[in-house]
Design a protein around this motif. Structure first.
Motif, PDB file in Angstrom:
ATOM      1  N   TYR A   1      -4.004   7.700  -3.528  1.00 34.63           N
ATOM      2  CA  TYR A   1      -2.951   6.788  -3.968  1.00 34.63           C
ATOM      3  C   TYR A   1      -2.442   5.911  -2.827  1.00 34.63           C
ATOM      4  O   TYR A   1      -2.600   6.232  -1.657  1.00 34.63           O
ATOM      5  CB  TYR A   1      -1.788   7.591  -4.559  1.00 34.63           C
ATOM      6  CG  TYR A   1      -2.179   8.405  -5.770  1.00 34.63           C
ATOM      7  CD1 TYR A   1      -2.853   7.828  -6.849  1.00 34.63           C
ATOM      8  CD2 TYR A   1      -1.872   9.763  -5.844  1.00 34.63           C
ATOM      9  CE1 TYR A   1      -3.209   8.575  -7.964  1.00 34.63           C
ATOM     10  CE2 TYR A   1      -2.221  10.533  -6.958  1.00 34.63           C
ATOM     11  CZ  TYR A   1      -2.889   9.922  -8.007  1.00 34.63           C
ATOM     12  OH  TYR A   1      -3.241  10.666  -9.094  1.00 34.63           O
TER      13      TYR A   1
ATOM     14  N   TYR B   1      -4.913  13.601  -5.627  1.00 36.22           N
ATOM     15  CA  TYR B   1      -5.245  12.847  -6.840  1.00 36.22           C
ATOM     16  C   TYR B   1      -5.129  13.772  -8.034  1.00 36.22           C
ATOM     17  O   TYR B   1      -5.662  14.884  -8.037  1.00 36.22           O
ATOM     18  CB  TYR B   1      -6.667  12.313  -6.713  1.00 36.22           C
ATOM     19  CG  TYR B   1      -7.119  11.439  -7.861  1.00 36.22           C
ATOM     20  CD1 TYR B   1      -6.824  10.080  -7.882  1.00 36.22           C
ATOM     21  CD2 TYR B   1      -7.881  11.955  -8.902  1.00 36.22           C
ATOM     22  CE1 TYR B   1      -7.262   9.266  -8.915  1.00 36.22           C
ATOM     23  CE2 TYR B   1      -8.325  11.144  -9.944  1.00 36.22           C
ATOM     24  CZ  TYR B   1      -8.006   9.801  -9.938  1.00 36.22           C
ATOM     25  OH  TYR B   1      -8.450   8.995 -10.958  1.00 36.22           O
TER      26      TYR B   1
ATOM     27  N   ASP C   1      -6.108  11.965 -16.020  1.00 30.59           N
ATOM     28  CA  ASP C   1      -7.244  11.386 -16.745  1.00 30.59           C
ATOM     29  C   ASP C   1      -7.540  12.180 -18.009  1.00 30.59           C
ATOM     30  O   ASP C   1      -7.829  11.614 -19.061  1.00 30.59           O
ATOM     31  CB  ASP C   1      -8.472  11.337 -15.834  1.00 30.59           C
ATOM     32  CG  ASP C   1      -8.257  10.416 -14.643  1.00 30.59           C
ATOM     33  OD1 ASP C   1      -7.486   9.444 -14.781  1.00 30.59           O
ATOM     34  OD2 ASP C   1      -8.844  10.665 -13.578  1.00 30.59           O
TER      35      ASP C   1
ATOM     36  N   HIS D   1      -8.123   6.744 -12.907  1.00 31.91           N
ATOM     37  CA  HIS D   1      -6.902   5.936 -12.880  1.00 31.91           C
ATOM     38  C   HIS D   1      -6.627   5.479 -11.457  1.00 31.91           C
ATOM     39  O   HIS D   1      -7.135   6.049 -10.494  1.00 31.91           O
ATOM     40  CB  HIS D   1      -5.714   6.712 -13.440  1.00 31.91           C
ATOM     41  CG  HIS D   1      -5.257   7.856 -12.586  1.00 31.91           C
ATOM     42  ND1 HIS D   1      -5.832   9.112 -12.625  1.00 31.91           N
ATOM     43  CD2 HIS D   1      -4.273   7.939 -11.659  1.00 31.91           C
ATOM     44  CE1 HIS D   1      -5.218   9.920 -11.778  1.00 31.91           C
ATOM     45  NE2 HIS D   1      -4.273   9.224 -11.172  1.00 31.91           N
ATOM     46  N   SER D   2      -5.838   4.444 -11.379  1.00 35.40           N
ATOM     47  CA  SER D   2      -5.445   3.887 -10.091  1.00 35.40           C
ATOM     48  C   SER D   2      -3.939   3.738 -10.095  1.00 35.40           C
ATOM     49  O   SER D   2      -3.373   3.127 -10.983  1.00 35.40           O
ATOM     50  CB  SER D   2      -6.132   2.529  -9.923  1.00 35.40           C
ATOM     51  OG  SER D   2      -5.473   1.792  -8.919  1.00 35.40           O
ATOM     52  N   THR D   3      -3.302   4.388  -9.125  1.00 39.65           N
ATOM     53  CA  THR D   3      -1.837   4.376  -9.085  1.00 39.65           C
ATOM     54  C   THR D   3      -1.338   3.762  -7.790  1.00 39.65           C
ATOM     55  O   THR D   3      -1.802   4.114  -6.718  1.00 39.65           O
ATOM     56  CB  THR D   3      -1.282   5.806  -9.222  1.00 39.65           C
ATOM     57  OG1 THR D   3      -1.628   6.315 -10.511  1.00 39.65           O
ATOM     58  CG2 THR D   3       0.232   5.818  -9.078  1.00 39.65           C
TER      59      THR D   3
ATOM     60  N   TYR E   1       1.994   2.901 -19.315  1.00 47.59           N
ATOM     61  CA  TYR E   1       0.694   2.799 -18.649  1.00 47.59           C
ATOM     62  C   TYR E   1      -0.268   1.900 -19.412  1.00 47.59           C
ATOM     63  O   TYR E   1      -0.108   1.658 -20.603  1.00 47.59           O
ATOM     64  CB  TYR E   1       0.084   4.194 -18.505  1.00 47.59           C
ATOM     65  CG  TYR E   1       0.918   5.136 -17.668  1.00 47.59           C
ATOM     66  CD1 TYR E   1       1.346   4.771 -16.408  1.00 47.59           C
ATOM     67  CD2 TYR E   1       1.261   6.401 -18.146  1.00 47.59           C
ATOM     68  CE1 TYR E   1       2.111   5.625 -15.623  1.00 47.59           C
ATOM     69  CE2 TYR E   1       2.031   7.275 -17.375  1.00 47.59           C
ATOM     70  CZ  TYR E   1       2.451   6.881 -16.124  1.00 47.59           C
ATOM     71  OH  TYR E   1       3.199   7.726 -15.361  1.00 47.59           O
TER      72      TYR E   1
ATOM     73  N   TYR F   1       5.676   8.043 -19.531  1.00 45.69           N
ATOM     74  CA  TYR F   1       5.736   7.740 -18.100  1.00 45.69           C
ATOM     75  C   TYR F   1       6.164   8.993 -17.352  1.00 45.69           C
ATOM     76  O   TYR F   1       7.140   9.645 -17.712  1.00 45.69           O
ATOM     77  CB  TYR F   1       6.744   6.616 -17.882  1.00 45.69           C
ATOM     78  CG  TYR F   1       6.841   6.117 -16.468  1.00 45.69           C
ATOM     79  CD1 TYR F   1       5.953   5.167 -15.977  1.00 45.69           C
ATOM     80  CD2 TYR F   1       7.846   6.567 -15.613  1.00 45.69           C
ATOM     81  CE1 TYR F   1       6.058   4.675 -14.680  1.00 45.69           C
ATOM     82  CE2 TYR F   1       7.964   6.092 -14.320  1.00 45.69           C
ATOM     83  CZ  TYR F   1       7.068   5.147 -13.856  1.00 45.69           C
ATOM     84  OH  TYR F   1       7.178   4.673 -12.574  1.00 45.69           O
TER      85      TYR F   1
ATOM     86  N   HIS G   1       6.130   3.788  -9.889  1.00 42.24           N
ATOM     87  CA  HIS G   1       4.683   3.686  -9.731  1.00 42.24           C
ATOM     88  C   HIS G   1       4.092   2.912 -10.889  1.00 42.24           C
ATOM     89  O   HIS G   1       4.716   2.772 -11.946  1.00 42.24           O
ATOM     90  CB  HIS G   1       4.039   5.071  -9.616  1.00 42.24           C
ATOM     91  CG  HIS G   1       4.069   5.874 -10.876  1.00 42.24           C
ATOM     92  ND1 HIS G   1       5.169   6.616 -11.252  1.00 42.24           N
ATOM     93  CD2 HIS G   1       3.157   6.055 -11.859  1.00 42.24           C
ATOM     94  CE1 HIS G   1       4.915   7.218 -12.398  1.00 42.24           C
ATOM     95  NE2 HIS G   1       3.703   6.891 -12.805  1.00 42.24           N
ATOM     96  N   SER G   2       2.919   2.408 -10.644  1.00 42.20           N
ATOM     97  CA  SER G   2       2.200   1.642 -11.655  1.00 42.20           C
ATOM     98  C   SER G   2       0.792   2.218 -11.736  1.00 42.20           C
ATOM     99  O   SER G   2       0.093   2.297 -10.736  1.00 42.20           O
ATOM    100  CB  SER G   2       2.167   0.178 -11.223  1.00 42.20           C
ATOM    101  OG  SER G   2       1.166  -0.510 -11.935  1.00 42.20           O
ATOM    102  N   THR G   3       0.425   2.663 -12.936  1.00 42.14           N
ATOM    103  CA  THR G   3      -0.878   3.300 -13.107  1.00 42.14           C
ATOM    104  C   THR G   3      -1.724   2.552 -14.112  1.00 42.14           C
ATOM    105  O   THR G   3      -1.251   2.206 -15.185  1.00 42.14           O
ATOM    106  CB  THR G   3      -0.703   4.758 -13.567  1.00 42.14           C
ATOM    107  OG1 THR G   3      -0.045   5.500 -12.549  1.00 42.14           O
ATOM    108  CG2 THR G   3      -2.059   5.404 -13.853  1.00 42.14           C
TER     109      THR G   3
END
Lengths: 133, 133
Positions: free
Chosen positions: A79, A96, A101, A115-117, B79, B96, B115-117
């Motif tokens: 992250y 992670y 997921d 996922h990308s956070t 998300y 969230y 955070h942004s996922t």
DNA sequence: TATAATAACAGTAATAATTACTATTATTTT
DNA sequence: AAAATAATAGTAATTATTACTGTTATTATA
């Protein structure tokens, strides 16, 4: 026989440079830094190689709202923290969460692979300097 | 007295348009769609208003690697799923996880506020159509 | 309601980031 | 060593976005 790809000093310099740093530089930053040791390096070459390396999974392209792309040679899932004061992008030493997921996959009719956070806040440096938003 | 900001049909059309859809259109898409009902709408006006609305927190700007920005009128924390086949951006109906911010904050010396996922995978439509990457 | 002040607009020009093109150079294969 | 071709430097073109300017629309106030 044809490998389809040939090595180049430029590409190796780029990936070596990226691996040697923990910040996540932009194409422009990579270019200006490497140009000191390779005076006739071309910006197009940097972009072309970043795309190639990114397409082959050797590096990752990071995208943030309103910012130009950053690049990361660490391709293991991890992250990032984005400082809303100075714009710095740092790694976050937090495991992670693969269960996200799974959970997402159970809730979604399609397929979820990863996922990308990005966490947003104020970085250590800006906090030290007593900056307020 | 001066409010500092005046209403405009264009801005109201933009936010109304955005609120009426679940995909997350780009500035260009918003422009071409709205231009049908407002023939002399200008692309600059769309960009200016998207920035204004984004700066005042009325909408959110979404950023993805290698893609142009998308816009979302739903500002509640939620998300997204990005389809790596067709590029569609969908909402994910998954709560969230505020504890992520807590955990991150405990591990990080600076301040974490949110955070942004973005989940990556293959969207429902592409799955239906039997698409493979 | 009319006037004045000014925010927002359309249309266009400018900028920034990235990609494409081309003749030359470097790497790799034979 | 020669042939084949991927990669380069340098430049031009493209794309996304922002800035500029004279005009129009909105709002405050007379």
């Amino acid at each position: 026989m044809n490998t389809g790809t040939k090595r180049s000093h430029q590409r190796e310099a780029i990936i070596l440079y990226l691996k040697g740093r923990k910040d996540h530089p932009t194409a422009e930053k990579i270019y200006t830094d490497l140009k000191e040791e390779m005076p006739n390096l071309s910006l197009g070459t940097v972009y072309r190689n970043l795309s190639l390396l990114s397409d082959t999974g050797q590096i990752n392209k990071l995208s943030f709202a309103g910012k130009t792309d950053h690049f990361d040679a660490d391709t293991s899932p991890h992250y990032h923290v984005l400082c809303e004061k100075c714009g710095a992008v740092e790694d976050l030493n937090m495991p992670y969460d693969y269960s996200m997921d799974e959970n997402a996959g159970n809730l979604y009719e399609g397929i979820i692979t990863s996922h990308s956070t990005v966490f947003t806040g104020i970085c250590t440096n800006c906090c030290r300097n007593g900056e307020i938003i």
